[in-house]
Enzyme design. Sequence first.
Site, mmCIF file in Angstrom:
data_model
loop_
_atom_site.group_PDB
_atom_site.id
_atom_site.type_symbol
_atom_site.label_atom_id
_atom_site.label_comp_id
_atom_site.label_asym_id
_atom_site.label_seq_id
_atom_site.Cartn_x
_atom_site.Cartn_y
_atom_site.Cartn_z
ATOM 1 N N GLY A 73 -38.458 -14.786 -25.685
ATOM 2 C CA GLY A 73 -39.815 -14.306 -25.478
ATOM 3 C C GLY A 73 -40.047 -12.874 -25.913
ATOM 4 O O GLY A 73 -39.609 -12.439 -26.983
ATOM 5 N N THR A 131 -33.883 -5.103 -21.397
ATOM 6 C CA THR A 131 -33.520 -6.095 -20.387
ATOM 7 C C THR A 131 -34.414 -7.325 -20.544
ATOM 8 O O THR A 131 -35.498 -7.251 -21.101
ATOM 9 C CB THR A 131 -33.665 -5.530 -18.963
ATOM 10 O OG1 THR A 131 -35.045 -5.223 -18.698
ATOM 11 C CG2 THR A 131 -32.827 -4.277 -18.793
ATOM 12 N N TYR A 168 -47.224 -11.622 -7.670
ATOM 13 C CA TYR A 168 -46.844 -11.231 -9.036
ATOM 14 C C TYR A 168 -47.706 -10.063 -9.522
ATOM 15 O O TYR A 168 -47.190 -9.065 -10.037
ATOM 16 C CB TYR A 168 -47.001 -12.421 -9.971
ATOM 17 C CG TYR A 168 -46.910 -12.082 -11.435
ATOM 18 C CD1 TYR A 168 -45.669 -11.868 -12.036
ATOM 19 C CD2 TYR A 168 -48.060 -11.975 -12.215
ATOM 20 C CE1 TYR A 168 -45.580 -11.553 -13.386
ATOM 21 C CE2 TYR A 168 -47.977 -11.658 -13.560
ATOM 22 C CZ TYR A 168 -46.732 -11.449 -14.138
ATOM 23 O OH TYR A 168 -46.649 -11.129 -15.480
ATOM 24 N N GLY A 214 -38.914 -9.977 -24.698
ATOM 25 C CA GLY A 214 -37.735 -9.133 -24.800
ATOM 26 C C GLY A 214 -37.011 -9.299 -26.118
ATOM 27 O O GLY A 214 -36.622 -8.306 -26.759
#
Length: 247
Positions: A17, A12, A151, A19
């Site tokens: 980047g 996913t 985050y 992934g």
Amino acid sequence: MSALAGRTALITGATSGIGLAAARALAEEGAHVVLVGRRQDALDDAVAGIGNQNASAIAADVTDPVDLARVAATIDTRGGGVDIIFANAGIAEVAPLGEITRDHYARTFNTNVGGIIFTIQATLPLLNDGASVILCGSAGDVKASPGTSVYAASKTAIRSLARSWAAELVERRIRVNVVAPGLTETPGLAGLFEGAGAALEDLTATVPMKRRARPEEIGGVVAFLASPASTYITGAEIYVDGGASQF
């Protein structure tokens, strides 16, 4: 023979980047990679770059349960189940204490935590015994940075999920681990520091190796955790951050 020949991998957040780099690394090891992202045009470009024989794509939002059900159903039609999941989709937004909104909190946790929980849950019936589940965490779970508390908390939750799931799935020989990148040259990082290049360079200077990671360096660790070379590793978190979390 390639280490992952005949395996099916789901990634996913796979259009750019980390992934995309992980998808390329897994495909190079022989896996068929199923890329999931929100933009069809970016998915098409990613698949073309990897090669249609080694990759396919499904446009979906990991925060949408209908989309996740469709991802699982689409993979199920291929047959053979899933051998590798890299749950990578996530967002990073800055909000210092005093400026945190409910929308910021909900968006961050729904994507970074909920997206992982429900991606794994939707595809759990397809996971083959002996599969490898890899969650994308962050060195931010142990390294403080102003403005990133929500985050960082979401990434700490991911680390906890991996421990619990590793214990739950050990009887099926399904391994669950976390790869925790530090500063990495991705579009997401560039967007986060847009207009604040000096701040990014100052932060990079605190990394013991004095540079940011290349996405391929994170992708290589994902490929390792997916491979037979890591079959005695589960419930672990591997920091890929140039030593920032350790020194």
